[in-house]
Design a protein around this motif. Structure first.
Motif, PDB file in Angstrom:
ATOM      1  N   TYR A   1       7.715  -2.251  -1.966  1.00 29.78           N
ATOM      2  CA  TYR A   1       8.032  -1.365  -3.098  1.00 29.78           C
ATOM      3  C   TYR A   1       7.598   0.070  -2.777  1.00 29.78           C
TER       4      TYR A   1
ATOM      5  N   ALA B   1      -4.921   2.376  -0.934  1.00 32.89           N
ATOM      6  CA  ALA B   1      -3.620   2.659  -1.548  1.00 32.89           C
ATOM      7  C   ALA B   1      -3.266   4.138  -1.534  1.00 32.89           C
TER       8      ALA B   1
ATOM      9  N   ILE C   1       0.945   2.301 -10.793  1.00 32.71           N
ATOM     10  CA  ILE C   1       0.227   1.040 -10.597  1.00 32.71           C
ATOM     11  C   ILE C   1      -0.836   0.952 -11.686  1.00 32.71           C
TER      12      ILE C   1
ATOM     13  N   LEU D   1      -1.767  -4.491  -1.935  1.00 35.57           N
ATOM     14  CA  LEU D   1      -1.552  -3.682  -0.726  1.00 35.57           C
ATOM     15  C   LEU D   1      -0.377  -4.216   0.083  1.00 35.57           C
TER      16      LEU D   1
ATOM     17  N   LYS E   1       2.164  -5.836  -1.012  1.00 38.57           N
ATOM     18  CA  LYS E   1       3.416  -5.606  -1.747  1.00 38.57           C
ATOM     19  C   LYS E   1       3.852  -4.144  -1.705  1.00 38.57           C
ATOM     20  N   LEU E   2       2.932  -3.231  -1.415  1.00 42.68           N
ATOM     21  CA  LEU E   2       3.313  -1.816  -1.340  1.00 42.68           C
ATOM     22  C   LEU E   2       4.425  -1.593  -0.310  1.00 42.68           C
TER      23      LEU E   2
ATOM     24  N   LYS F   1      -1.226   4.932   1.287  1.00 44.17           N
ATOM     25  CA  LYS F   1      -0.009   4.163   1.512  1.00 44.17           C
ATOM     26  C   LYS F   1       1.072   4.340   0.452  1.00 44.17           C
ATOM     27  N   THR F   2       0.743   4.983  -0.663  1.00 44.33           N
ATOM     28  CA  THR F   2       1.732   5.123  -1.727  1.00 44.33           C
ATOM     29  C   THR F   2       1.574   6.462  -2.439  1.00 44.33           C
TER      30      THR F   2
END
Length: 134
Positions: A47, A71, A53, A41, A43-44, A74-75
């Motif tokens: 990147y 996640a 993932i 989380l 590192k999201l 967030k991504t």
């Protein structure tokens, strides 16, 4: 086209096996690794343009299912569960799908599957390609 991949698995050897497998697929580029969901989380943020993932479930600090809960907010990366407990039809596989996993592939021989490429390689490759194409 090169797709950016993060590997999230608490077993260092398994991360090594997965990254070795990815090297055989020129369209996939491993750009990040994490040993648990909390680290992933964090590192999201670094990147934001991840495409995929590969996520284990059973990990310390924050497991893969808890990571999924956060996640998906967030991504935009597709998330493929890669775990020894996500055998087709298992409660873990069903829960992962319910929480938003885009794909589910079982590790072939336990937590650290040295035979990942030979036993599950085709399924994993096909799933990864399908997810990034969607």
């Amino acid at each position: 086209m090169s797709y950016k991949v993060m590997i999230v698995d608490d077993a260092a050897m398994m991360r090594l096996y997965i990254s070795s497998f990815l090297k055989s697929l020129p369209e996939f580029n491993m750009v990040a690794q994490a040993a648990n969901g909390q680290e992933a989380l964090d590192k999201l943020l670094d990147y934001p343009d991840l495409d995929l993932i590969l996520l284990d479930i059973e990990m310390p600090v924050m497991d893969g299912l808890e990571f999924l809960r956060h996640a998906k907010l967030k991504t935009r990366a597709k998330i493929c569960m890669l775990s020894s407990v996500t055998v087709q039809g298992s409660p873990h596989a069903a829960k992962a799908r319910e929480l938003g996993a885009d794909g589910v592939v079982a590790k072939p021989s336990g937590t650290v599957s040295h035979d990942l490429e030979e036993k599950t390689g085709d399924e994993l490759r096909d799933t990864m390609r399908r997810l990034v194409a969607a």
